[in-house]
Design an enzyme around this catalytic site. Structure first.
Site, PDB file in Angstrom:
ATOM      1  N   CYS A 116      35.830  31.132  41.404  1.00 39.47           N
ATOM      2  CA  CYS A 116      36.000  32.571  41.158  1.00 39.47           C
ATOM      3  C   CYS A 116      34.941  33.417  41.857  1.00 39.47           C
ATOM      4  O   CYS A 116      35.108  34.621  41.996  1.00 39.47           O
ATOM      5  CB  CYS A 116      35.975  32.872  39.664  1.00 39.47           C
ATOM      6  SG  CYS A 116      37.079  31.822  38.740  1.00 39.47           S
ATOM      7  N   HIS A 256      34.375  40.100  37.689  1.00 41.89           N
ATOM      8  CA  HIS A 256      35.417  39.074  37.703  1.00 41.89           C
ATOM      9  C   HIS A 256      36.253  39.210  36.423  1.00 41.89           C
ATOM     10  O   HIS A 256      35.713  39.368  35.327  1.00 41.89           O
ATOM     11  CB  HIS A 256      34.746  37.702  37.781  1.00 41.89           C
ATOM     12  CG  HIS A 256      35.684  36.549  37.593  1.00 41.89           C
ATOM     13  ND1 HIS A 256      36.933  36.508  38.164  1.00 41.89           N
ATOM     14  CD2 HIS A 256      35.549  35.388  36.898  1.00 41.89           C
ATOM     15  CE1 HIS A 256      37.522  35.376  37.827  1.00 41.89           C
ATOM     16  NE2 HIS A 256      36.704  34.678  37.056  1.00 41.89           N
ATOM     17  N   ASN A 286      43.274  35.635  34.801  1.00 45.58           N
ATOM     18  CA  ASN A 286      42.223  35.171  35.704  1.00 45.58           C
ATOM     19  C   ASN A 286      42.876  34.591  36.952  1.00 45.58           C
ATOM     20  O   ASN A 286      43.533  33.556  36.891  1.00 45.58           O
ATOM     21  CB  ASN A 286      41.378  34.117  34.980  1.00 45.58           C
ATOM     22  CG  ASN A 286      40.246  33.583  35.831  1.00 45.58           C
ATOM     23  OD1 ASN A 286      40.189  33.836  37.034  1.00 45.58           O
ATOM     24  ND2 ASN A 286      39.348  32.842  35.209  1.00 45.58           N
TER      25      ASN A 286
END
Ligand code: ACO
Length: 329
Positions: A116, A256, A286
């Protein structure tokens, strides 16, 4: 002394697949419910790639939009970096597959693996190439098709992930604009908390790895949560210090998008009001490397980022890794 070049974002694009998987859909697949998912994660739905779409296809859609917004053609590109943990194939790299699809014949191309945090790692890498004068521009993409490595019988993980791609073109910008600082880091000792074991050189694909579900994401959610809250705090402080900026000077915070509770904790630590924080985890869940660019590009397209604004990006992920950047838009 030669003055170093200012590098910044000169084009943006994003793409999410059409198909939407809602919390109600997941209720039919595993023992979960909308109330649990929304209260623990903030996620309401996620976009899922169709069976004929791979990561390079999502990346392609984001790339052509970014090229258009930068006023460049594929032939102008000198470097392509794709941050992904779900490449089309082990090799060739997804960046090479995209280079061919775009017809970007002049561009060097490679993939980057930092989960990520990959998009911020990718921008820092491209920034270095442009600053030294090795390349004039770079296409940096965060793209992931996490649905392909998600076990849709495991309620602990399957509610969390979605697919998408976000792209930026980097190039020289006027002095005082662009990237002011980066802070990248890793804590390899925490690698066991978030991993996909099967199909690599340690545990090559076999009937056993497939039967054991080793080709799916394994995550220790609670420990990753603690790591995330800690490094989102330390990385934002460090990257602001390097940029010579204070938290009061942040116009927009782009964290994020993993979990609304992690985002709120980072926002509160910076004492930022809600309107200065980009949140789209409710729509996309996500999306790993795509998460920060999807949020950044959406904010830019919505007019939430104005010229001269100070934007703070921060992410964390498998590795374990983190990455943060301060940009003057
Ligand atoms: N529906 C209903 N119940 C569930 C679900 C679900 N989908 N998932 C888990 N539960 C249950 C658990 O089984 C557990 O039950 P138990 O107490 O009987 O064992 C209970 O809910 C509570 O579980 P916790 O782990 O305490 O829940 P928590 O509040 O920690 O939230 C979550 C879990 C959302 C996963 C959280 O830990 C989190 O967000 N962690 C960080 C995840 C993350 O950011 N990952 C990054 C990955 S990115 C990448 O690199 C791919």
């Amino acid at each position: 002394m030669m003055k170093s070049r200012s590098v910044g974002i000169i084009g943006t694009g994003k793409y999410v697949p059409e198909k939407i998987l809602t919390n109600a859909d997941l209720e039919k697949m595993v023992d979960t419910n909308d109330e649990w998912i929304v209260s623990r994660t903030g996620i309401r739905e996620r976009h899922i790639a169709s069976s004929d779409q791979a990561t390079s296809d999502l990346a392609y859609e984001a790339a052509i939009r970014a090229l258009e917004s930068a006023g460049l053609t594929a032939e102008d590109l000198e470097l392509i970096i794709i941050a992904t943990i779900t490449p089309d194939t082990m090799f060739p790299s997804t960046a090479c597959i995209l280079q061919d699809k775009l017809g970007a014949k002049k561009a060097a191309a490679f993939d980057l693996s930092a989960a990520c945090s990959g998009f911020v790692y990718g921008m820092a890498t491209a920034n270095g190439f442009i600053q030294t004068g090795m390349y004039k521009n770079a296409l940096v993409i965060g793209a992931d098709t996490l649905s392909r490595i998600t076990d849709y019988t495991d309620r602990n993980t399957c509610v969390l992930f979605g697919d998408g791609a976000g792209a930026v073109i980097l190039g020289e910008v006027p002095e005082g604009r662009g990237f002011l600082s980066f802070d990248l880091g890793a804590e390899g000792a925490g690698g066991e908390l978030l991993k996909l074991e099967g199909g690599g050189s340690r545990l090559p694909a076999s009937n056993e790895t497939v039967q054991g579900g080793k080709h799916y994401i394994y995550m220790n959610g609670r420990e990753v949560f603690k790591f995330a809250v800690r490094v989102m705090g330390t990385a934002t402080e460090e990257v602001l210090r390097k940029a010579g900026k204070t938290k009061e000077e942040i116009d927009l915070f782009v964290p994020h998008q993993a979990n609304i509770r992690i985002i709120q904790s980072a926002r509160q630590r910076l004492s930022l009001p809600e309107e200065k924080c980009v949140v789209n985890v409710d729509k996309y869940a996500n999306t790993s490397a795509a998460s920060i660019p999807l949020a950044l590009v959406e904010a830019a397209e919505d007019g939430r980022i104005k010229e001269g604004d100070t934007v703070l990006l921060v992410g964390f992920g498998g590795g374990l890794t983190w990455g943060a950047s301060v940009i003057v838009w």
